[in-house]
Write a protein that holds these residues in place. Structure first.
Motif, PDB file in Angstrom:
ATOM      1  N   HIS A 142      41.256  34.897  48.350  1.00  0.00           N
ATOM      2  CA  HIS A 142      42.145  34.738  47.551  1.00  0.00           C
ATOM      3  C   HIS A 142      41.861  34.652  46.049  1.00  0.00           C
ATOM      4  N   GLU A 143      40.607  35.049  45.666  1.00  0.00           N
ATOM      5  CA  GLU A 143      39.987  34.984  44.573  1.00  0.00           C
ATOM      6  C   GLU A 143      39.894  36.437  43.858  1.00  0.00           C
ATOM      7  N   ASP A 156      39.580  38.793  39.619  1.00  0.00           N
ATOM      8  CA  ASP A 156      38.960  40.101  38.859  1.00  0.00           C
ATOM      9  C   ASP A 156      39.695  40.995  38.288  1.00  0.00           C
ATOM     10  N   HIS A 157      41.112  40.882  38.684  1.00  0.00           N
ATOM     11  CA  HIS A 157      42.193  41.753  37.721  1.00  0.00           C
ATOM     12  C   HIS A 157      42.378  41.078  36.263  1.00  0.00           C
ATOM     13  N   VAL A 158      42.245  39.910  36.363  1.00  0.00           N
ATOM     14  CA  VAL A 158      42.490  39.162  35.102  1.00  0.00           C
ATOM     15  C   VAL A 158      41.543  38.741  33.943  1.00  0.00           C
ATOM     16  N   SER A 159      40.401  39.028  34.725  1.00  0.00           N
ATOM     17  CA  SER A 159      39.115  38.358  33.896  1.00  0.00           C
ATOM     18  C   SER A 159      38.670  39.771  33.018  1.00  0.00           C
ATOM     19  N   PRO A 184      38.494  41.158  28.541  1.00  0.00           N
ATOM     20  CA  PRO A 184      38.966  41.106  27.423  1.00  0.00           C
ATOM     21  C   PRO A 184      40.689  41.356  27.465  1.00  0.00           C
ATOM     22  N   ARG A 185      41.075  42.192  27.998  1.00  0.00           N
ATOM     23  CA  ARG A 185      42.477  42.849  28.106  1.00  0.00           C
ATOM     24  C   ARG A 185      42.984  43.212  29.447  1.00  0.00           C
ATOM     25  N   PRO A 186      43.451  42.218  30.057  1.00  0.00           N
ATOM     26  CA  PRO A 186      43.828  42.164  31.366  1.00  0.00           C
ATOM     27  C   PRO A 186      45.029  43.206  31.318  1.00  0.00           C
ATOM     28  N   ASP A 187      45.676  43.664  32.453  1.00  0.00           N
ATOM     29  CA  ASP A 187      46.818  44.691  32.648  1.00  0.00           C
ATOM     30  C   ASP A 187      47.890  43.760  32.625  1.00  0.00           C
ATOM     31  N   PRO A 188      48.745  43.881  31.644  1.00  0.00           N
ATOM     32  CA  PRO A 188      50.030  43.098  31.439  1.00  0.00           C
ATOM     33  C   PRO A 188      51.148  43.048  32.728  1.00  0.00           C
ATOM     34  N   GLU A 200      42.438  31.186  32.878  1.00  0.00           N
ATOM     35  CA  GLU A 200      41.532  32.236  32.604  1.00  0.00           C
ATOM     36  C   GLU A 200      42.102  33.188  31.408  1.00  0.00           C
ATOM     37  N   LEU A 201      43.601  33.186  31.485  1.00  0.00           N
ATOM     38  CA  LEU A 201      44.326  33.653  30.365  1.00  0.00           C
ATOM     39  C   LEU A 201      43.887  33.198  28.730  1.00  0.00           C
ATOM     40  N   ALA A 202      43.836  31.783  29.082  1.00  0.00           N
ATOM     41  CA  ALA A 202      43.736  31.101  27.627  1.00  0.00           C
ATOM     42  C   ALA A 202      42.236  31.364  27.328  1.00  0.00           C
ATOM     43  N   LEU A 203      41.274  31.357  28.011  1.00  0.00           N
ATOM     44  CA  LEU A 203      39.734  31.531  27.905  1.00  0.00           C
ATOM     45  C   LEU A 203      39.747  33.124  27.159  1.00  0.00           C
ATOM     46  N   ASN A 204      40.476  33.990  27.910  1.00  0.00           N
ATOM     47  CA  ASN A 204      40.558  35.610  27.379  1.00  0.00           C
ATOM     48  C   ASN A 204      41.055  35.700  25.941  1.00  0.00           C
TER      49      ASN A 204
END
Length: 171
Positions: free
Chosen positions: A6-7, A11-14, A16-20, A43-47
């Protein structure tokens, strides 16, 4: 076969610039459970926080002067012709000259082959005129023209001894 963790979505959102499109798919209703949705938001806020404080890549101190020098070098090379005193075929480069020579050689060989074979009328020569004239004579049919010896005799002039033999046989 083991089911995917489930994790894996993490990997896809961590980074500098995840795919929108991946982020939108994960944020849609029913993809993640409430705990995973909170983890996605964190995770998005941390990025975003890391991207805001990440320093820009440093350019060299003479970057602008290097760019200007390269542009002026390319401009001056394009403005002046390369080796103006040489013939055009030398300035074209050896690959183009070699390709052009190969094309010319192939065309010459093809022309030579056509000249050697020629048309069928040229290969037959004057004998074809004799055969054509003999075929138009009355009494000469296709069977006679198919017989090689008969065709060979068509162009021969009668000899005097042949005439004498024919007269002797006729009496």
């Amino acid at each position: 076969m083991n089911p995917e963790s489930h994790e894996d979505w993490l990997d896809h959102v961590s980074g500098p610039r995840p795919d929108p499109s991946v982020v939108r798919r994960l944020q849609s209703h029913g993809v993640l459970n409430p705990a995973e949705r909170r983890r996605l938001a964190d995770e998005l806020a941390l990025n975003r926080l890391l991207d805001a404080h990440r320093p820009a890549p440093a350019a060299s101190s003479n970057f602008a002067s290097l760019v200007v020098a390269e542009v002026s070098r390319e401009g001056s090379a394009a403005a002046r012709p390369a080796l103006p005193g040489l013939p055009a075929w030398i300035r074209m480069g050896w690959r183009r000259v070699l390709a052009g020579g190969a094309v010319a050689a192939c065309a010459s060989l093809a022309a030579l082959a056509l000249l050697r074979t020629g048309s069928p009328e040229l290969r037959l020569g004057p004998e074809s005129a004799t055969i054509a004239h003999a075929a138009s004579l009355p009494g000469v049919d296709a069977a006679t023209m198919a017989d090689f010896d008969a065709v060979r005799r068509l162009g021969a002039e009668p000899r005097p001894e042949d005439d004498a033999l024919i007269l002797a046989l006729a009496q």
